[in-house]
Design an enzyme around this catalytic site. Structure first.
Site, mmCIF file in Angstrom:
data_model
loop_
_atom_site.group_PDB
_atom_site.id
_atom_site.type_symbol
_atom_site.label_atom_id
_atom_site.label_comp_id
_atom_site.label_asym_id
_atom_site.label_seq_id
_atom_site.Cartn_x
_atom_site.Cartn_y
_atom_site.Cartn_z
ATOM 1 N N CYS A 74 1.565 26.226 18.867
ATOM 2 C CA CYS A 74 2.635 25.939 19.826
ATOM 3 C C CYS A 74 3.781 25.178 19.149
ATOM 4 O O CYS A 74 3.609 24.045 18.697
ATOM 5 C CB CYS A 74 2.037 25.092 20.945
ATOM 6 S SG CYS A 74 3.203 24.617 22.214
ATOM 7 N N CYS A 189 8.369 30.486 19.794
ATOM 8 C CA CYS A 189 7.459 30.071 20.867
ATOM 9 C C CYS A 189 6.349 31.102 20.885
ATOM 10 O O CYS A 189 6.614 32.315 20.863
ATOM 11 C CB CYS A 189 8.183 30.038 22.206
ATOM 12 S SG CYS A 189 7.092 29.816 23.622
HETATM 13 N N1 DGL Z 1 3.917 28.107 23.706
HETATM 14 C C1 DGL Z 1 4.785 27.040 23.488
HETATM 15 C C2 DGL Z 1 5.552 27.127 22.179
HETATM 16 O O1 DGL Z 1 5.144 27.797 21.253
HETATM 17 C C3 DGL Z 1 5.631 26.514 24.596
HETATM 18 C C4 DGL Z 1 5.598 27.014 25.991
HETATM 19 C C5 DGL Z 1 5.801 25.872 26.984
HETATM 20 O O2 DGL Z 1 4.800 25.254 27.325
HETATM 21 O O3 DGL Z 1 6.958 25.563 27.350
HETATM 22 O O4 DGL Z 1 6.547 26.500 22.007
#
Ligand code: DGL
Length: 264
Positions: A74, A189
């Site tokens: 993430c 993301c």
């Molecule tokens: N999956 C997350 C990322 O790679 C972020 C998504 C979120 O929770 O806003 O940044």
């Protein structure tokens, strides 16, 4: 041989885009996938509160699952807490993720690169430092999307995606300057690769979409120093949702990824 799992941590289902690559590279390993869905979306959190939450959560996760390594695909979490996690848990290997600005800067021909991420990742000092360090010769546009992560969550569970909304969210990534156009969009993301086909379809012109999932999985593999997991008697891969509330669509999705949802 070890039964210690690889822990993968994300705010939601986005990290599954990295899990699927990791499985290809490390089919014999056991995985624990953690979705901090009680706090989703991370993109909207204030930095100090989110940092404290993730540090606290990791203390408990490491104790409970005793992973050999933790992967944080993430971007929103990693750009905020990866250094603090390494400090708080010295000796435990962490694989973080940062927006793929360096490879984009190396690959662009037009010199116009866009980074599509959550509002959190876009405002991080870490992200700005990457641009200063690797991409001073390019024009890098940071595009924060409020909606795409949630759209990916819905799409993966219900199969529904509003193409016009995808088109609107990615539109600011596309710049024309003199006779040059954006030629690379970094997917910064984990959720976004799930929507990349819709992005391709609704983009005003073709670009390279950089998805770092495979590179993250390779980095994890390299840190395991050749130690091999043993799956046969190690139990199934599991998914943990911090909300402890998973609906049918979520459990079905996890099943599709070979993950048994803990507590259901
Ligand atoms: N999956 C997350 C990322 O790679 C972020 C998504 C979120 O929770 O806003 O940044």
């Amino acid at each position: 041989m070890t039964d210690r799992p690889i822990l993968m941590f994300d705010s939601g289902i986005g990290g599954l885009t990295v899990l699927r690559e990791a499985r290809v590279l490390m089919p014999e390993r056991r995985f624990v996938y953690v979705a901090d869905d009680a706090a989703f979306p991370y993109g909207a959190w204030e930095e100090p509160a989110l940092k404290a939450r993730i540090l606290d959560l990791f203390g408990r996760l490491l104790e409970r699952f005793d992973p050999e390594i933790s992967v944080i695909p993430c971007n929103t979490a990693s750009t905020l807490v990866i250094d603090a996690l390494r400090q708080a848990f010295p000796g435990h290997p962490f694989v973080g993720t940062v927006p793929a600005i360096k490879p984009a800067a190396e690959r662009t021909r037009s010199g116009l690169v866009s980074v599509l991420a959550t509002p959190g990742t876009v405002k991080r000092q870490y992200t700005r430092d990457l641009i200063t360090q690797w991409a001073t010769k390019c024009h890098v546009r940071l595009v924060g999307s409020d909606r795409l992560a949630q759209m990916a969550e819905t799409y993966m569970r219900d199969g529904f995606v509003d193409e016009q909304a995808v088109k609107d969210e990615i539109a600011p990534c596309f710049i024309e300057q003199d006779d040059r156009r954006t030629d690379i969009v970094v997917l910064a993301c984990t959720h976004y690769p799930f929507l990349v086909n819709r992005m391709r379809k609704t983009a005003p012109w073709p670009v390279d979409w950089i998805d770092p999932a495979e590179a993250i999985a390779r980095r994890a593999l390299s840190l395991l120093n050749g130690s091999r997991g043993r799956r046969d008697d190690a139990g199934p891969d599991i998914a943990v949702f911090t909300s402890k509330r998973t609906d049918f669509a979520t459990r079905r999705l996890m099943q599709g990824f070979g993950l048994a949802v803990e507590g259901t």
